[in-house]
Design a protein around this motif. Structure first.
Motif, PDB file in Angstrom:
ATOM      1  N   TYR A   1      36.320  78.264  26.926  1.00  0.00           N
ATOM      2  CA  TYR A   1      36.140  79.714  26.883  1.00  0.00           C
ATOM      3  C   TYR A   1      36.655  80.314  28.189  1.00  0.00           C
ATOM      4  O   TYR A   1      36.372  79.794  29.273  1.00  0.00           O
ATOM      5  N   TYR A   2      37.397  81.395  28.056  1.00  0.00           N
ATOM      6  CA  TYR A   2      37.939  82.091  29.221  1.00  0.00           C
ATOM      7  C   TYR A   2      37.551  83.565  29.155  1.00  0.00           C
ATOM      8  O   TYR A   2      37.530  84.153  28.072  1.00  0.00           O
ATOM      9  N   ASN A   3      37.260  84.138  30.299  1.00  0.00           N
ATOM     10  CA  ASN A   3      37.081  85.576  30.410  1.00  0.00           C
ATOM     11  C   ASN A   3      37.721  86.025  31.713  1.00  0.00           C
ATOM     12  O   ASN A   3      37.712  85.292  32.695  1.00  0.00           O
ATOM     13  N   ASP A   4      38.252  87.197  31.696  1.00  0.00           N
ATOM     14  CA  ASP A   4      38.890  87.732  32.898  1.00  0.00           C
ATOM     15  C   ASP A   4      38.480  89.188  33.021  1.00  0.00           C
ATOM     16  O   ASP A   4      38.642  89.957  32.074  1.00  0.00           O
ATOM     17  N   MET A   5      37.941  89.563  34.152  1.00  0.00           N
ATOM     18  CA  MET A   5      37.534  90.944  34.344  1.00  0.00           C
ATOM     19  C   MET A   5      37.976  91.455  35.694  1.00  0.00           C
ATOM     20  O   MET A   5      37.846  90.770  36.707  1.00  0.00           O
ATOM     21  N   GLU A   6      38.494  92.665  35.671  1.00  0.00           N
ATOM     22  CA  GLU A   6      38.803  93.385  36.898  1.00  0.00           C
ATOM     23  C   GLU A   6      38.116  94.745  36.808  1.00  0.00           C
ATOM     24  O   GLU A   6      38.192  95.413  35.784  1.00  0.00           O
ATOM     25  N   ILE A   7      37.444  95.118  37.879  1.00  0.00           N
ATOM     26  CA  ILE A   7      36.712  96.380  37.879  1.00  0.00           C
ATOM     27  C   ILE A   7      36.830  97.031  39.247  1.00  0.00           C
ATOM     28  O   ILE A   7      36.831  96.344  40.276  1.00  0.00           O
ATOM     29  N   LYS A   8      36.984  98.334  39.244  1.00  0.00           N
ATOM     30  CA  LYS A   8      37.008  99.112  40.490  1.00  0.00           C
ATOM     31  C   LYS A   8      36.088 100.300  40.277  1.00  0.00           C
ATOM     32  O   LYS A   8      36.349 101.171  39.448  1.00  0.00           O
ATOM     33  N   VAL A   9      34.977 100.310  40.995  1.00  0.00           N
ATOM     34  CA  VAL A   9      33.962 101.337  40.775  1.00  0.00           C
ATOM     35  C   VAL A   9      33.482 101.882  42.109  1.00  0.00           C
ATOM     36  O   VAL A   9      33.407 101.152  43.104  1.00  0.00           O
ATOM     37  N   LYS A  10      33.176 103.168  42.134  1.00  0.00           N
ATOM     38  CA  LYS A  10      32.652 103.777  43.354  1.00  0.00           C
ATOM     39  C   LYS A  10      31.175 104.056  43.179  1.00  0.00           C
ATOM     40  O   LYS A  10      30.765 104.759  42.265  1.00  0.00           O
ATOM     41  N   ILE A  11      30.367 103.447  44.043  1.00  0.00           N
ATOM     42  CA  ILE A  11      28.924 103.707  44.027  1.00  0.00           C
ATOM     43  C   ILE A  11      28.604 104.394  45.346  1.00  0.00           C
ATOM     44  O   ILE A  11      28.585 105.617  45.427  1.00  0.00           O
ATOM     45  N   LEU A  12      28.390 103.643  46.390  1.00  0.00           N
ATOM     46  CA  LEU A  12      28.288 104.231  47.721  1.00  0.00           C
ATOM     47  C   LEU A  12      29.670 104.234  48.371  1.00  0.00           C
ATOM     48  O   LEU A  12      30.006 105.116  49.145  1.00  0.00           O
ATOM     49  N   THR A  13      30.445 103.232  48.033  1.00  0.00           N
ATOM     50  CA  THR A  13      31.826 103.113  48.471  1.00  0.00           C
ATOM     51  C   THR A  13      32.592 102.470  47.328  1.00  0.00           C
ATOM     52  O   THR A  13      31.998 101.975  46.377  1.00  0.00           O
ATOM     53  N   THR A  14      33.891 102.478  47.398  1.00  0.00           N
ATOM     54  CA  THR A  14      34.684 101.873  46.333  1.00  0.00           C
ATOM     55  C   THR A  14      34.623 100.355  46.431  1.00  0.00           C
ATOM     56  O   THR A  14      34.825  99.779  47.497  1.00  0.00           O
ATOM     57  N   VAL A  15      34.315  99.721  45.309  1.00  0.00           N
ATOM     58  CA  VAL A  15      34.185  98.265  45.241  1.00  0.00           C
ATOM     59  C   VAL A  15      35.150  97.737  44.184  1.00  0.00           C
ATOM     60  O   VAL A  15      35.176  98.226  43.064  1.00  0.00           O
ATOM     61  N   ARG A  16      35.955  96.754  44.562  1.00  0.00           N
ATOM     62  CA  ARG A  16      36.847  96.082  43.625  1.00  0.00           C
ATOM     63  C   ARG A  16      36.325  94.677  43.379  1.00  0.00           C
ATOM     64  O   ARG A  16      36.062  93.942  44.320  1.00  0.00           O
ATOM     65  N   MET A  17      36.155  94.319  42.123  1.00  0.00           N
ATOM     66  CA  MET A  17      35.630  93.005  41.765  1.00  0.00           C
ATOM     67  C   MET A  17      36.550  92.307  40.774  1.00  0.00           C
ATOM     68  O   MET A  17      37.077  92.942  39.863  1.00  0.00           O
ATOM     69  N   ASN A  18      36.733  91.028  40.980  1.00  0.00           N
ATOM     70  CA  ASN A  18      37.448  90.171  40.046  1.00  0.00           C
ATOM     71  C   ASN A  18      36.535  89.001  39.709  1.00  0.00           C
ATOM     72  O   ASN A  18      36.019  88.342  40.617  1.00  0.00           O
ATOM     73  N   PHE A  19      36.339  88.760  38.423  1.00  0.00           N
ATOM     74  CA  PHE A  19      35.494  87.668  37.964  1.00  0.00           C
ATOM     75  C   PHE A  19      36.354  86.681  37.199  1.00  0.00           C
ATOM     76  O   PHE A  19      37.038  87.045  36.255  1.00  0.00           O
ATOM     77  N   ASN A  20      36.323  85.436  37.612  1.00  0.00           N
ATOM     78  CA  ASN A  20      37.158  84.407  37.005  1.00  0.00           C
ATOM     79  C   ASN A  20      36.313  83.168  36.744  1.00  0.00           C
ATOM     80  O   ASN A  20      35.751  82.598  37.671  1.00  0.00           O
ATOM     81  N   VAL A  21      36.226  82.783  35.453  1.00  0.00           N
ATOM     82  CA  VAL A  21      35.408  81.615  35.103  1.00  0.00           C
ATOM     83  C   VAL A  21      36.024  80.861  33.933  1.00  0.00           C
ATOM     84  O   VAL A  21      36.659  81.449  33.080  1.00  0.00           O
ATOM     85  N   GLN A  22      35.778  79.571  33.923  1.00  0.00           N
ATOM     86  CA  GLN A  22      36.180  78.705  32.820  1.00  0.00           C
ATOM     87  C   GLN A  22      34.948  77.926  32.386  1.00  0.00           C
ATOM     88  O   GLN A  22      34.194  77.434  33.227  1.00  0.00           O
ATOM     89  N   ALA A  23      34.748  77.789  31.077  1.00  0.00           N
ATOM     90  CA  ALA A  23      33.661  76.942  30.562  1.00  0.00           C
ATOM     91  C   ALA A  23      34.217  76.052  29.467  1.00  0.00           C
ATOM     92  O   ALA A  23      34.742  76.547  28.471  1.00  0.00           O
ATOM     93  N   THR A  24      34.109  74.750  29.655  1.00  0.00           N
ATOM     94  CA  THR A  24      34.664  73.791  28.705  1.00  0.00           C
ATOM     95  C   THR A  24      33.546  73.011  28.025  1.00  0.00           C
ATOM     96  O   THR A  24      32.683  72.439  28.692  1.00  0.00           O
TER      97      THR A  24
END
Length: 196
Positions: free
Chosen positions: A51-74
């Motif tokens: 299983y693969y998922n790929d996420m990129e997110i850029k959100v401003k809460i108190l400051t702008t935060v860029r997140m990349n989530f990368n995972v593999q599950a076999t």
């Protein structure tokens, strides 16, 4: 500081080249604004399913935060064999966690250090919730945290997954297909909506 609880229910792996045409794609929304994309797919090779998922997110809460989530599950023979979670925050490594099956046991490592050893098997994990309704399961293994999170059916086709801190993510299914998610990410909640 951004909580490491971020999207614990998802398996995320960087993809090489273009993403498969059969990938499941979600728009990520924060307060109604588009802030990123979540893409998931699985590869079946005999008794092995990854299983693969790929996420990129850029959100401003108190400051702008860029997140990349990368995972593999076999999974091999429907049991988790190995998983890896890589999270980057503003382009820098933030968390790297792995789970490895050794005989009948599992070892969970956080940033290269062994944190827990426990008995198996693991037959269902958070990543799989993206691919269909979690019928018959009362918990999902969190590849990010190395523990099990409770799953509760709150109403028809709606499930809540509660993490170890008591925070909930809500999954809405239609005809066994995931349509949208409301996911707690520590400082805020985002909505993920299936693309047409």
């Amino acid at each position: 500081m951004w909580s490491p609880i971020l999207f614990q229910c998802f398996m995320l792996l960087p993809f090489i080249g273009s993403k498969p045409t059969n990938a499941i794609r979600f728009n990520i929304l924060h307060n109604g604004d588009a802030v990123g994309e979540f893409v998931a797919f699985k590869v079946i090779d005999g008794k092995r399913t990854t299983y693969y998922n790929d996420m990129e997110i850029k959100v401003k809460i108190l400051t702008t935060v860029r997140m990349n989530f990368n995972v593999q599950a076999t999974y091999v023979n429907q049991e988790l064999e190995y998983s890896k979670v890589d999270i980057k925050l503003n382009g820098r490594p933030y968390v790297t966690n792995t789970t490895q099956k050794i005989g009948n046991k599992y070892q969970f490592y956080k940033d290269g250090k062994l944190k827990n050893t426990f008995d198996g098997p693991i037959r269902y994990s958070a990543a799989m919730m993206v691919f269909g309704e979690p019928t018959g399961f009362e918990s999902a293994y969190s590849e990010e945290y190395g523990g099990f999170h409770a799953i509760k059916k709150s109403m028809s086709n709606v499930y809540e997954k509660q993490n170890s801190r008591g925070r909930k993510s809500i999954y809405h299914y239609q005809n066994k297909e995931l349509k949208n998610m409301n996911v707690d990410v520590g400082l805020t909640t985002v909505e993920m909506v299936l693309k047409d």
